[in-house]
Design an enzyme around this catalytic site. Structure first.
Site, mmCIF file in Angstrom:
data_model
loop_
_atom_site.group_PDB
_atom_site.id
_atom_site.type_symbol
_atom_site.label_atom_id
_atom_site.label_comp_id
_atom_site.label_asym_id
_atom_site.label_seq_id
_atom_site.Cartn_x
_atom_site.Cartn_y
_atom_site.Cartn_z
ATOM 1 C CB CYS A 10 -0.927 0.003 1.215
ATOM 2 S SG CYS A 10 -0.037 0.085 2.776
ATOM 3 C CB CYS A 13 4.142 -0.660 2.184
ATOM 4 S SG CYS A 13 2.706 -1.353 3.011
#
Lengths: 80, 323
Positions: A10, A13
């Protein structure tokens, strides 16, 4: 030094990966970066909240994006 | 509390821009400036307070507490739903959390009570609701979100749907779950909270301003009551349709809530507006795609159907209570 970012890929991250790379670069530490997206492996570290930062197989924190300065402190300590 | 803000808005419009008091432009602009500042102040305060409270909770603690209070009792569901509000996690953590909970032996229904409550009660939505409609509506939002989470979890638990969880989930061995939290001083905690709050507001402010802007435009050009026949409390399908429309929309809760007060003026009832907002924040396509990795299609469908029904029922209930 091996730095791993645990997370499903995501936006958070990616941001953490960026910050970690920048921190290593600013410190002049040569590190090997790796993204871990496999949930089985992520949970194997005992991590339930992503993203998480793993340095030399040790989980440093999970569930948040740390800033460059904070990661620099962690890397310095682990590199010593 | 907002007297100085009103003073400021007056100053900008009447003195700085020199627009004559009483004109349409002056009142619209004045309203826009006042409202924007007020909403951001309240949003900041509420997100800050919730984030600070959250810094004391973690999903890891929740997991060990729920695992200890064995069984599928009503109380466990309430506990799970309450933890759902106060534990922070981004939606991409839904899958590892799900696996972690199931692996710890927490019943499927209790796990769902937790996973439903978390996105259902959203801090930005809460802040904006309070800023726009006051305490009563904000409380109704939390309470109905909690009730939906508790009841949905109980139903999912009763249906015995464990066989519709992807098989690999039960095979995963979770490593030693530790509390990664370092000892934090109050100063560190406050600083982290402030950073997070500012980050969050940076992320949503555009939506909020666009929402207020569209609202201001509607204020000027669409007559009051224009939607009353379509989405008023007397149309029995309004809540249902609003919920369906809300499901595929996501992450724009920040832009939708400033609009809700305009919807109200146009004749959309409160229950319909609340149902719309809840389906936007709680049932999102991206999260369903994530959950598909751990749930077989049938369980995913049951999940959407139960939560959707809960939202629709809440909408009707509040149309009856609030009108």
């Amino acid at each position: 030094m091996i730095v791993k970012i645990l997370g499903g890929g995501c936006a958070n991250c990616k941001k953490l990966m960026e910050n970690a790379k920048k921190a290593a670069e600013e410190l002049g530490i040569s590190a090997q970066f790796e993204e871990v997206k496999d949930y089985e492996k992520i949970l194997g570290y005992g991590v339930m909240r992503t993203p998480a930062l793993v340095v030399n197989e040790k989980v440093m924190f999970s569930g948040r994006v740390a800033g460059v300065e904070e990661i620099k402190k962690i890397l310095k300590k682990e590199n010593a | 509390m907002f007297y100085p803000v009103q003073k400021f808005a007056d100053f900008v419009v009447f003195k700085l821009l020199n627009i004559r008091q009483g004109t349409k432009l002056a009142s619209a602009l004045n309203f826009f400036i006042f409202d924007t500042i007020k909403i951001f102040i309240l949003l900041f305060i509420i997100v800050f307070v919730i984030t600070f409270i959250r810094s004391y909770f973690s999903p890891e603690k929740t997991r060990s507490m729920l695992a200890r209070s064995k069984g599928k009792t009503f109380l466990t569901h309430i506990l799970a739903a309450l933890f759902g509000i106060v534990t922070p996690f981004c939606s991409c953590s839904a899958v590892p959390l799900f696996i972690g909970f199931v692996e710890a032996g927490i019943p499927l229904g209790v796990t769902f009570s937790y996973l439903i409550a978390a996105p259902m009660v959203n801090e930005v939505a809460l802040g904006l609701l309070y800023a726009n409609f006051g305490l009563k509506i904000a409380l109704i939002y939390i309470i109905s979100g909690e009730i939906i989470a508790i009841i949905s979890g109980i139903i999912i638990g009763k249906l015995g749907l464990e066989k519709y969880v992807e098989d690999y989930v039960f095979r995963i061995k979770v490593g030693n779950v530790q509390e990664f939290e370092e000892k934090k001083t109050m100063k560190m905690r406050l600083k982290e909270t402030l950073n997070f709050t500012l980050e969050l507001i940076k992320k949503v402010w555009v939506y909020v301003v666009v929402g207020i802007g569209i609202g201001a435009w509607m204020h000027g050009y669409i007559p009051a009551g224009a939607l009353a026949s379509l989405a008023g409390r007397h149309n029995p399908f309004a809540v249902f349709i609003a919920t369906l429309i809300g499901i595929p929309l996501y992450s724009n809760a920040a832009g939708i809530i400033p609009l809700v007060s305009e919807f109200r003026r146009l004749g959309v009832s409160m229950g319909t507006s609340l149902a719309f907002m809840m389906s936007v924040t709680a049932l999102s396509l991206p999260e369903m795609i994530l959950l598909r990795r751990v749930l077989k299609p049938k369980l995913l469908a049951v999940f959407v159907a139960i939560v959707g029904s809960g939202i629709i029922l809440t909408g009707y209930l509040f149309n009856i209570i609030l009108g």
